[in-house]
Design a protein around this motif. Structure first.
Motif, PDB file in Angstrom:
ATOM      1  N   ALA A  53      55.645 -87.307-116.471  1.00 13.76           N
ATOM      2  CA  ALA A  53      56.430 -86.455-116.783  1.00 13.76           C
ATOM      3  C   ALA A  53      57.115 -86.420-117.589  1.00 13.76           C
ATOM      4  CB  ALA A  53      56.974 -86.887-115.353  1.00 13.76           C
ATOM      5  N   PHE A  87      56.390 -79.157-113.281  1.00  9.90           N
ATOM      6  CA  PHE A  87      55.836 -80.352-112.400  1.00  9.90           C
ATOM      7  C   PHE A  87      57.047 -80.299-111.512  1.00  9.90           C
ATOM      8  CE2 PHE A  87      56.587 -84.457-112.298  1.00  9.90           C
ATOM      9  CZ  PHE A  87      55.407 -85.044-111.980  1.00  9.90           C
ATOM     10  N   GLY A 142      52.222 -82.051-110.277  1.00 11.29           N
ATOM     11  CA  GLY A 142      53.492 -81.488-109.301  1.00 11.29           C
ATOM     12  C   GLY A 142      53.586 -81.994-108.113  1.00 11.29           C
TER      13      GLY A 142
END
Length: 499
Positions: A53, A87, A142
């Motif tokens: 991330a 994401f 995600g």
């Protein structure tokens, strides 16, 4: 093992033989010590979810530049924001679903599948050759990475009550560490053919895919963690196909002829989670801080590598990696040494309130730091980065504690799913808005009011200031009087448990 760490399970409690949750409860009754192995597994799983991330931030500016989609240099941050947001958009759409699945089928299968998704889609992101391929692979990553909600529930359930704060602190520490180590890896390992031509020659695979190496390293670490997760215990209770954690307490109640168990519990077991004010208020506050946190991570990395003519530091990706590595080491040292003493002195919520106040002047000083040069610049930016990241972890930890103690186990996965859905939505807004505001601020260098990057850091402070105000006065409406009292009881219990 010493006698003080061992005791026989209470005779009045009833355990179901084939229930994995009961086995964990029985193990906690027998062993009052702290499992370092469980702490490490939680730390590793959260790290695997966080690294992809955040690892792209140092090289995202250069990746967008290489895609040749931006018409001007100042527009690069605008497109970078959308890649960063994709994401979180994916995670927004599926977090509640993953929480519900973890409440129905268990925490372990969701954790294993999510780590597997990191291995696959983070690798594909490193192979991106176009803007839209980068957006799509980040979006799918995600969507399929539902780790954070279930792992927070897992960290609460795998430890005895006196160790739950440390378990959730490990989640927040791993998250904070990942937000720092991820960009450090991205900074050091991106564009290896340019940085290390004697190892990776021109025309090689890593020259053609200059951003693959950091993604591949993270996927490799995640694969090792995936294998280790095959042996972790399940914590969800399953009694004849019904997932309930109250059976242990209810068995005692039935034997004593009691119809209602523990009427003074803060939250009723079958309560609608959206009517649980202690939970929802803490989620709202967490959303505000999450928006600030992800926008800060995006802006900081883009600001560092931006040219000095636009108010940036003109750092290389290696320079950004150095700053974030030092911050990561300092964060780990703080978490292992100072945090427990400061928490005992102030309580987790009080500590977060104090830390949030100190964060505002630190952040607003960044445009002035850009005026420095040489060794002074490196020293001051490292100190500011260390303090800012420690403050973020302090805030996250206190909110984790309130959220997970506000619900019973059979709702904990769904509660964390609601939390992750909400904060993912805010985090999806964060990179795009942060990149857009940074681009706008860099186009108004001659403005009279808050010129240049003063504006973007002012906006970040506005968001954080809102979160701080909410922590001091958490939405006490007339219709929510009883539940606001419950929230204060949860906070008081957290403070008492730390003393």
């Amino acid at each position: 093992m010493s006698e003080e760490h061992m005791r026989e399970p209470s005779e009045e409690k009833k355990y179901y033989k084939d229930c994995p949750g009961c086995k964990v409860e029985q193990s906690k009754e027998l062993n009052q010590g702290l499992s370092i192995t469980n702490l490490f597994i939680i730390w590793a799983v959260v790290l695997c979810s966080t690294l992809p991330a955040s690892s792209l931030f140092p090289f995202l500016y250069f990746m967008i530049r290489d895609f040749k989609i931006a018409k001007a240099e100042a527009d690069i941050s605008y497109y970078a924001g959308y890649v960063g947001s994709s994401f979180m958009v994916g995670r927004t759409l599926t977090s509640l679903l993953w929480g519900m699945i973890s409440d129905r089928y268990g925490r372990k299968p969701v954790i294993i599948f999510s780590v597997f998704a990191v291995v696959v889609f983070n690798t594909l992101f490193g192979l991106s050759t176009s803007f839209w391929m980068a957006v799509i692979t980040r979006f799918l990553l995600g969507c399929l990475n539902g780790t954070i909600g279930p792992i927070k529930a897992y960290a609460t359930e795998i430890f005895r009550e006196e160790h739950q704060a440390l378990g959730l602190s490990t989640v927040s520490a791993a998250w904070g560490t990942g937000l720092i180590i991820g960009p450090a890896l991205g900074g050091y390992l991106a564009q290896p053919a340019e940085k290390y031509p004697h190892i990776f020659p021109k025309g090689s695979f890593l020259d053609k895919f200059p951003y693959f190496l950091p993604c591949f390293v993270i996927s490799g670490v995640s694969f090792v963690v995936l294998i280790a997760c095959l042996w972790i215990p399940e914590t969800l209770h399953n009694h004849n196909g019904c997932n309930v954690d109250e059976s242990i307490d209810d068995a005692v109640a039935i034997e004593n002829g009691i119809n209602e168990v523990d009427k003074e519990k803060t939250v009723q077991k079958n309560e609608n989670l959206f009517m649980n004010w202690p939970l929802m208020s803490s989620i709202i506050v967490y959303c505000v801080f999450s928006l600030h946190e992800i926008a800060y991570q995006e802006v900081f990395s883009l600001w560092c590598v931006s040219p000095q003519s636009l108010g940036g530091l003109n750092f290389s990706t290696n320079d950004v990696g150095n700053v974030l590595t030092i911050s990561g080491v300092a964060l780990v040292i703080y978490q292992l040494s100072l945090y427990q003493y400061m928490e005992k002195a102030c309580g987790p919520v009080g500590l977060a309130q104090i830390a949030g106040i100190f964060s505002i002047p630190i952040l607003q000083s960044y445009p002035f730091i850009a005026m420095l040069s040489g060794i002074a610049l490196y020293i001051v930016i490292n100190i500011a980065s260390i303090l800012k990241n420690i403050i973020s972890v302090i805030t996250i930890t206190s909110l984790f504690l309130i959220q997970n103690r506000a619900v019973e186990q059979h709702q904990r996965g769904a509660a964390n799913g609601i939390c992750m859905t909400a904060i993912s939505l805010f985090k999806a807004i964060g990179p795009a808005s942060g990149g857009t505001i940074l681009t706008w601020s860099q186009k108004r260098l001659d403005a009279t009011f808050l010129p240049g990057t003063h504006m973007v850091f002012f906006f970040l402070n506005l968001v954080e200031g809102l979160g701080i105000l909410m922590m001091f006065k958490p939405f006490l409406g007339k219709k929510k009087k009883a539940q606001s009292d419950q929230l204060h009881r949860v906070i008081i219990e957290d403070n008492n448990s730390s003393n």
